[in-house]
Design an enzyme around this catalytic site. Structure first.
Site, short mmCIF file in Angstrom:
data_model
loop_
_atom_site.label_atom_id
_atom_site.label_comp_id
_atom_site.label_asym_id
_atom_site.label_seq_id
_atom_site.Cartn_x
_atom_site.Cartn_y
_atom_site.Cartn_z
N CYS A 52 -41.25 16.20 0.25
CA CYS A 52 -42.33 16.99 -0.36
C CYS A 52 -43.01 16.19 -1.47
O CYS A 52 -42.34 15.68 -2.37
CB CYS A 52 -41.76 18.30 -0.92
SG CYS A 52 -42.96 19.20 -1.93
N CYS A 55 -42.34 18.05 -5.07
CA CYS A 55 -41.02 18.27 -5.68
C CYS A 55 -40.80 17.31 -6.86
O CYS A 55 -41.33 16.19 -6.88
CB CYS A 55 -39.92 18.05 -4.63
SG CYS A 55 -39.54 19.53 -3.67
N HIS A 115 -38.49 24.14 -4.55
CA HIS A 115 -39.36 24.05 -3.38
C HIS A 115 -39.36 25.34 -2.55
O HIS A 115 -40.32 25.62 -1.83
CB HIS A 115 -38.85 22.87 -2.52
CG HIS A 115 -39.64 22.58 -1.30
ND1 HIS A 115 -40.81 21.85 -1.32
CD2 HIS A 115 -39.44 22.93 0.01
CE1 HIS A 115 -41.28 21.74 -0.08
NE2 HIS A 115 -40.48 22.39 0.74
N ASN A 153 -53.89 28.78 -2.48
CA ASN A 153 -54.06 28.95 -1.04
C ASN A 153 -52.68 28.86 -0.44
O ASN A 153 -52.07 27.79 -0.49
CB ASN A 153 -54.99 27.86 -0.50
CG ASN A 153 -55.45 28.16 0.89
OD1 ASN A 153 -55.62 29.32 1.24
ND2 ASN A 153 -55.65 27.14 1.70
N SER A 161 -51.19 23.05 3.03
CA SER A 161 -50.49 21.90 3.60
C SER A 161 -49.03 21.83 3.17
O SER A 161 -48.26 21.05 3.74
CB SER A 161 -51.22 20.62 3.17
OG SER A 161 -51.18 20.49 1.76
N HIS A 164 -44.34 24.15 -0.99
CA HIS A 164 -43.90 24.11 -2.40
C HIS A 164 -44.83 25.04 -3.21
O HIS A 164 -46.05 24.95 -3.08
CB HIS A 164 -43.98 22.68 -2.94
CG HIS A 164 -43.25 22.53 -4.23
ND1 HIS A 164 -42.04 21.87 -4.32
CD2 HIS A 164 -43.54 22.99 -5.46
CE1 HIS A 164 -41.63 21.94 -5.58
NE2 HIS A 164 -42.52 22.61 -6.29
N HIS A 166 -47.38 26.30 -5.34
CA HIS A 166 -48.40 25.61 -6.14
C HIS A 166 -49.75 26.27 -5.99
O HIS A 166 -50.02 26.99 -5.04
CB HIS A 166 -48.52 24.14 -5.72
CG HIS A 166 -49.15 23.95 -4.37
ND1 HIS A 166 -48.49 24.16 -3.20
CD2 HIS A 166 -50.41 23.56 -4.02
CE1 HIS A 166 -49.28 23.92 -2.17
NE2 HIS A 166 -50.46 23.55 -2.64
N GLN A 168 -54.12 25.53 -7.43
CA GLN A 168 -55.02 24.45 -7.78
C GLN A 168 -55.99 24.90 -8.87
O GLN A 168 -56.20 26.11 -9.07
CB GLN A 168 -55.79 23.99 -6.55
CG GLN A 168 -54.88 23.46 -5.45
CD GLN A 168 -55.64 22.65 -4.40
OE1 GLN A 168 -56.52 21.86 -4.73
NE2 GLN A 168 -55.28 22.83 -3.15
N LYS A 316 -56.65 38.22 10.95
CA LYS A 316 -58.04 38.62 11.20
C LYS A 316 -58.90 37.37 11.20
O LYS A 316 -58.80 36.54 10.30
CB LYS A 316 -58.50 39.56 10.09
CG LYS A 316 -60.00 39.73 10.07
CD LYS A 316 -60.45 41.05 9.55
CE LYS A 316 -61.96 41.22 9.70
NZ LYS A 316 -62.37 41.58 11.05
P1 H2U Z 1 -52.86 22.64 -0.48
O1 H2U Z 1 -51.55 22.67 0.18
O2 H2U Z 1 -53.28 24.00 -0.99
O3 H2U Z 1 -53.90 21.99 0.36
O4 H2U Z 1 -52.70 21.79 -1.82
C1 H2U Z 1 -52.04 20.57 -1.90
C2 H2U Z 1 -52.94 19.64 -2.66
O5 H2U Z 1 -52.14 18.59 -3.14
C3 H2U Z 1 -54.02 19.07 -1.77
O6 H2U Z 1 -55.27 19.38 -2.32
C4 H2U Z 1 -52.87 17.39 -3.02
C5 H2U Z 1 -53.74 17.57 -1.80
O7 H2U Z 1 -54.93 16.83 -1.93
N1 H2U Z 1 -51.92 16.28 -2.92
C6 H2U Z 1 -51.95 15.27 -3.86
O8 H2U Z 1 -52.79 15.32 -4.76
N2 H2U Z 1 -51.06 14.25 -3.79
C7 H2U Z 1 -50.13 14.14 -2.80
O9 H2U Z 1 -49.35 13.20 -2.81
C8 H2U Z 1 -50.08 15.14 -1.72
C9 H2U Z 1 -50.96 16.32 -1.84
#
Ligand code: H2U
Length: 355
Positions: A52, A55, A115, A153, A161, A164, A166, A168, A316
């Site tokens: 991850c 983490c 995590h 999100n 993605s 973990h 989190h 933004q 939906k």
């Molecule tokens: P999402 O899972 O909501 O997309 O958010 C994860 C964010 O973390 C994503 O915008 C960033 C991605 O660009 N990220 C980093 O900045 N560094 C990393 O090493 C992996 C993910």
């Protein structure tokens, strides 16, 4: 023809925050419930994942390493959508090819070093720490940018993605489209009705109760009258607060509590880590809003837009009629609020002995 009844007849509801309408078709929701009802197995997510990027102690994609953080941790997104040094310029060619540069930053906020946890599984104290960090970010970024968008999100089905926990923070020199629309709507409502739209709305919802999901001493959560997403909710302070930074410690604690309560009910609805996009709106940081009286049309509020419709896997889709005409829903906001209200305040994993 019978008299118009919003519980039975197709109708459109108006969103005073956006000017959008939503088509509500309650007669369709009266059909027998044929949706999936199975309970997904308890997902086993490890407390630490060596792969991850979020983490503690792990290396991120760009080679930087996260510290062994214990409390909420913020870093600049390695793939930031906004950059502070974008050259200032704009162009307008015949009103057809219009562009304006924007400066900003994008940050990632890890809620917890663990995590495996999601918001409903964090303690109230841990959510309080997240709120404290949101406030720190607002304080810092508002010195440089007009808008600070805090959001989360959550869930693979929603395009997230990484499991973990989190959120933004994206800050920009321009006020983005949707908050700009809210700003104009709040201002216009005050001018027309002599009242703060959301302060008045919260009072009307408290008097009614049909769309109330939860309330505590300082906060109210409703499925708004104009909700588009099946289980969309709006989080409103009971007092008039234009920005999150103005929340008292008691209001912050009560917010942490209601966010935990809300997300527990969301998880319990389909017995899954309920996906959503969540975000906060407060008064923008434009120079003309420096004076509190100039931003009194504002009221802090949080949106939860969850995509799920009938089960942990059936979402939906805002497609077809929604893309071409306007949003549509079958289940009324009142029915959605009732289903959320009926959920246990105990997280389903805890009820199964899994927490
Ligand atoms: P999402 O899972 O909501 O997309 O958010 C994860 C964010 O973390 C994503 O915008 C960033 C991605 O660009 N990220 C980093 O900045 N560094 C990393 O090493 C992996 C993910």
């Amino acid at each position: 023809m019978s008299t118009f009844n919003v519980k039975e007849h197709p109708h459109r509801r108006y969103n005073p925050l956006t000017g959008d309408w939503v088509l509500v078709s309650p007669h369709r929701a009266a059909r027998p419930w044929l949706g999936q009802r199975e309970t997904p197995a308890l997902a086993q997510v490890p407390t630490y994942d060596a792969n991850c990027f979020l983490c503690p102690g792990n290396q991120r994609v760009n080679g930087d390493s996260n510290p062994r953080y214990q409390a909420p941790y913020v870093f600049t997104n390695d793939f930031a959508a906004l950059q502070p040094d974008s050259p200032a310029d704009s162009k307008n060619d015949d009103g057809l090819f219009v562009a304006a540069s924007v400066q900003g930053t994008s940050r990632v906020l890890c809620y917890s070093p663990d995590h495996s946890l999601t918001m409903p599984e964090l303690s109230v104290e841990q959510i309080q720490q997240v709120i404290g960090e949101w406030i720190n970010q607002y304080r810092e970024l508002s010195q440089h940018y007009q808008w600070v968008q805090i959001f989360e999100n959550k869930g693979v089905i929603n395009g997230c993605s990484n499991p973990h926990p989190h959120g933004q923070i994206w800050a920009s020199s321009a006020i983005p489209t949707l908050p700009a629309r809210t700003d104009a709507a709040l201002r216009q409502y005050l001018a027309q009705h002599g009242r703060n739209l959301l302060v008045h709305y919260a009072q009307r919802e408290l008097d009614d109760g049909a769309r109330t999901v939860l309330e505590n001493e300082h906060w109210l959560v409703v499925v708004p009258y104009w909700a588009c997403w099946p289980f969309e909710t709006l989080v409103l302070p009971k007092a008039h607060v234009t920005r999150m930074e103005a929340l008292s410690p008691q209001q912050q604690l009560a917010l942490a509590d209601i966010l935990k309560q809300l997300t527990i009910r969301y998880d319990n609805l389909f017995q899954c880590a309920f996906p959503y996009s969540m975000g906060w709106y407060g008064a923008p940081y434009t120079a003309d809003y420096a004076d509190a009286s100039a931003r009194c049309h504002w009221q802090l509020h949080g949106h939860f837009y969850p995509p799920l419709l009938r089960s942990a896997t059936i979402k939906k889709f805002m497609v077809g009629y929604e893309m071409m005409a306007e949003a549509q829903r079958d289940m009324t906001p009142e029915q959605a609020a009732e289903r959320l209200r009926q959920q246990s305040p105990i997280h389903y994993k805890a009820a199964k002995g899994g927490l």
